[in-house]
Design a protein around this motif. Sequence first.
Motif, PDB file in Angstrom:
ATOM      1  N   SER A  23       1.802   3.044   3.059  1.00  0.00           N
ATOM      2  CA  SER A  23       1.760   1.960   2.183  1.00  0.00           C
ATOM      3  C   SER A  23       3.183   1.477   1.960  1.00  0.00           C
ATOM      4  O   SER A  23       3.647   0.472   1.611  1.00  0.00           O
ATOM      5  CB  SER A  23       1.274   2.386   0.867  1.00  0.00           C
ATOM      6  OG  SER A  23       1.919   3.204   0.206  1.00  0.00           O
ATOM      7  N   GLN A  24       4.234   2.548   2.369  1.00  0.00           N
ATOM      8  CA  GLN A  24       5.600   2.242   2.293  1.00  0.00           C
ATOM      9  C   GLN A  24       6.155   1.495   3.579  1.00  0.00           C
ATOM     10  O   GLN A  24       7.418   1.206   3.593  1.00  0.00           O
ATOM     11  CB  GLN A  24       6.263   3.321   1.690  1.00  0.00           C
ATOM     12  CG  GLN A  24       5.894   3.703   0.380  1.00  0.00           C
ATOM     13  CD  GLN A  24       6.568   5.047   0.104  1.00  0.00           C
ATOM     14  OE1 GLN A  24       7.113   5.906   0.975  1.00  0.00           O
ATOM     15  NE2 GLN A  24       6.342   5.483  -1.220  1.00  0.00           N
ATOM     16  N   PRO A  26       6.559  -1.560   6.112  1.00  0.00           N
ATOM     17  CA  PRO A  26       6.039  -2.953   5.972  1.00  0.00           C
ATOM     18  C   PRO A  26       5.421  -3.384   7.385  1.00  0.00           C
ATOM     19  O   PRO A  26       4.356  -4.362   7.208  1.00  0.00           O
ATOM     20  CB  PRO A  26       7.246  -3.652   5.820  1.00  0.00           C
ATOM     21  CG  PRO A  26       8.496  -2.714   5.156  1.00  0.00           C
ATOM     22  CD  PRO A  26       7.769  -1.315   5.873  1.00  0.00           C
ATOM     23  N   THR A  29       1.635  -2.207   6.912  1.00  0.00           N
ATOM     24  CA  THR A  29       1.077  -2.933   5.696  1.00  0.00           C
ATOM     25  C   THR A  29       0.670  -4.530   6.355  1.00  0.00           C
ATOM     26  O   THR A  29      -0.263  -4.984   5.930  1.00  0.00           O
ATOM     27  CB  THR A  29       1.826  -2.884   4.595  1.00  0.00           C
ATOM     28  OG1 THR A  29       3.020  -3.307   4.667  1.00  0.00           O
ATOM     29  CG2 THR A  29       1.790  -1.604   3.929  1.00  0.00           C
ATOM     30  N   SER A  30       1.672  -4.925   6.937  1.00  0.00           N
ATOM     31  CA  SER A  30       1.401  -6.221   7.369  1.00  0.00           C
ATOM     32  C   SER A  30       0.186  -6.414   8.336  1.00  0.00           C
ATOM     33  O   SER A  30      -0.620  -7.361   8.468  1.00  0.00           O
ATOM     34  CB  SER A  30       2.674  -6.825   8.126  1.00  0.00           C
ATOM     35  OG  SER A  30       2.396  -8.196   8.537  1.00  0.00           O
ATOM     36  N   LEU A  32      -2.310  -4.372   8.329  1.00  0.00           N
ATOM     37  CA  LEU A  32      -3.385  -4.036   7.589  1.00  0.00           C
ATOM     38  C   LEU A  32      -4.001  -4.956   6.783  1.00  0.00           C
ATOM     39  O   LEU A  32      -5.151  -5.508   6.758  1.00  0.00           O
ATOM     40  CB  LEU A  32      -3.372  -2.658   6.804  1.00  0.00           C
ATOM     41  CG  LEU A  32      -3.255  -1.370   7.516  1.00  0.00           C
ATOM     42  CD1 LEU A  32      -3.035  -0.263   6.438  1.00  0.00           C
ATOM     43  CD2 LEU A  32      -4.003  -1.037   8.559  1.00  0.00           C
ATOM     44  N   GLU A  33      -2.972  -5.985   6.008  1.00  0.00           N
ATOM     45  CA  GLU A  33      -3.242  -7.079   5.515  1.00  0.00           C
ATOM     46  C   GLU A  33      -3.826  -8.254   6.487  1.00  0.00           C
ATOM     47  O   GLU A  33      -4.964  -8.923   6.015  1.00  0.00           O
ATOM     48  CB  GLU A  33      -2.060  -7.689   4.948  1.00  0.00           C
ATOM     49  CG  GLU A  33      -1.338  -7.088   3.715  1.00  0.00           C
ATOM     50  CD  GLU A  33      -0.084  -7.580   3.316  1.00  0.00           C
ATOM     51  OE1 GLU A  33       0.492  -8.618   3.977  1.00  0.00           O
ATOM     52  OE2 GLU A  33       0.351  -7.223   2.213  1.00  0.00           O
ATOM     53  N   ILE A  94      -4.392   2.369   1.307  1.00  0.00           N
ATOM     54  CA  ILE A  94      -2.966   1.883   1.669  1.00  0.00           C
ATOM     55  C   ILE A  94      -2.715   0.655   1.158  1.00  0.00           C
ATOM     56  O   ILE A  94      -1.557   0.645   0.423  1.00  0.00           O
ATOM     57  CB  ILE A  94      -3.119   1.712   3.184  1.00  0.00           C
ATOM     58  CG1 ILE A  94      -3.267   3.433   3.863  1.00  0.00           C
ATOM     59  CG2 ILE A  94      -1.666   1.203   3.930  1.00  0.00           C
ATOM     60  CD1 ILE A  94      -3.478   3.468   5.247  1.00  0.00           C
ATOM     61  N   LEU A  95      -3.568  -0.538   1.292  1.00  0.00           N
ATOM     62  CA  LEU A  95      -3.069  -1.635   0.709  1.00  0.00           C
ATOM     63  C   LEU A  95      -3.042  -1.590  -0.944  1.00  0.00           C
ATOM     64  O   LEU A  95      -2.304  -2.366  -1.408  1.00  0.00           O
ATOM     65  CB  LEU A  95      -4.111  -2.780   1.253  1.00  0.00           C
ATOM     66  CG  LEU A  95      -3.908  -3.126   2.548  1.00  0.00           C
ATOM     67  CD1 LEU A  95      -4.988  -4.133   3.323  1.00  0.00           C
ATOM     68  CD2 LEU A  95      -2.588  -3.518   3.268  1.00  0.00           C
ATOM     69  N   ARG A  97      -2.109   0.777  -2.590  1.00  0.00           N
ATOM     70  CA  ARG A  97      -0.661   1.594  -3.084  1.00  0.00           C
ATOM     71  C   ARG A  97       0.247   0.519  -2.679  1.00  0.00           C
ATOM     72  O   ARG A  97       1.362   0.454  -3.433  1.00  0.00           O
ATOM     73  CB  ARG A  97      -0.524   2.749  -2.091  1.00  0.00           C
ATOM     74  CG  ARG A  97      -1.336   3.710  -2.586  1.00  0.00           C
ATOM     75  CD  ARG A  97      -0.866   4.616  -3.495  1.00  0.00           C
ATOM     76  NE  ARG A  97      -1.558   5.954  -4.201  1.00  0.00           N
ATOM     77  CZ  ARG A  97      -1.147   6.982  -3.561  1.00  0.00           C
ATOM     78  NH1 ARG A  97      -0.159   7.161  -2.867  1.00  0.00           N
ATOM     79  NH2 ARG A  97      -1.911   8.147  -3.829  1.00  0.00           N
ATOM     80  N   ALA A  98       0.093  -0.466  -1.660  1.00  0.00           N
ATOM     81  CA  ALA A  98       1.131  -1.423  -1.420  1.00  0.00           C
ATOM     82  C   ALA A  98       1.173  -2.716  -2.271  1.00  0.00           C
ATOM     83  O   ALA A  98       1.742  -3.547  -2.280  1.00  0.00           O
ATOM     84  CB  ALA A  98       1.205  -1.743   0.166  1.00  0.00           C
ATOM     85  N   CYS A 100      -1.166  -4.905  -2.444  1.00  0.00           N
ATOM     86  CA  CYS A 100      -1.765  -6.220  -1.586  1.00  0.00           C
ATOM     87  C   CYS A 100      -2.380  -7.174  -2.645  1.00  0.00           C
ATOM     88  O   CYS A 100      -3.467  -6.747  -2.949  1.00  0.00           O
ATOM     89  CB  CYS A 100      -2.469  -5.728  -0.561  1.00  0.00           C
ATOM     90  SG  CYS A 100      -3.071  -7.126   0.541  1.00  0.00           S
TER      91      CYS A 100
END
Length: 208
Positions: A23-24, A26, A29-30, A32-33, A94-95, A97-98, A100
């Motif tokens: 989640s930390q 980028p 997370t990008s 996964l988004e 994960i998202l 935690r981030a 999103c």
Amino acid sequence: PAEEGDMQLDLSNISAADITNFSQDPRITSKLESLLGEWCSQLEQVIAESEQMRKEADNVGPRAELEHWKHQMAKFNGVLDQIKLAHCQNVINILHRAKCRQLTEWNRLEVRITESANEAKDNVKYLYTLDKFCGPLYKQHPQDMMDAVPGLMNAVRMIHSVSNYYNTSERMTALCMKITNQMITMCREYIYEKESRIWEQDPDDLIA
């Protein structure tokens, strides 16, 4: 939900520490988004298809209604089964935690899918209680049909009174139309197959 394309992470079996670390990142997370966006589009499509006007023959009977909702139940339950997979849940965690923002849309769609699955399950339950009364409507004998009508109407009344989703005027009207369709179909088949046709009978016998 779809796979994550060119991403090489195996997210089906990861630890809580992995979720925090991912989640930390980028880059992770990008991707996964983007994956979540694809999933949202797929859920939107499933919902849109379920809300489209049904294409049915004008003379379908009540069992077509049961088959429709059985299909809907299987479809939505299948989607929910995929959402519950560890792979999917870990992407969501994960998202989350981030932080999103797209998760708001995902949560909205997941609620819609869950509600649709519950609706289909409830409708199938009540339509199954009706189905046992519909058997005589498919046996091509008017007397069997007439004997079954009181029980059939009581079952329809029960569905209207206690079902959570099927008790709308629109659905009850459509169900009654299908019951009427099958009664007409059965009587027509009985006349054509069991009785001599009017134009083949002696006119004097018809007048008498």
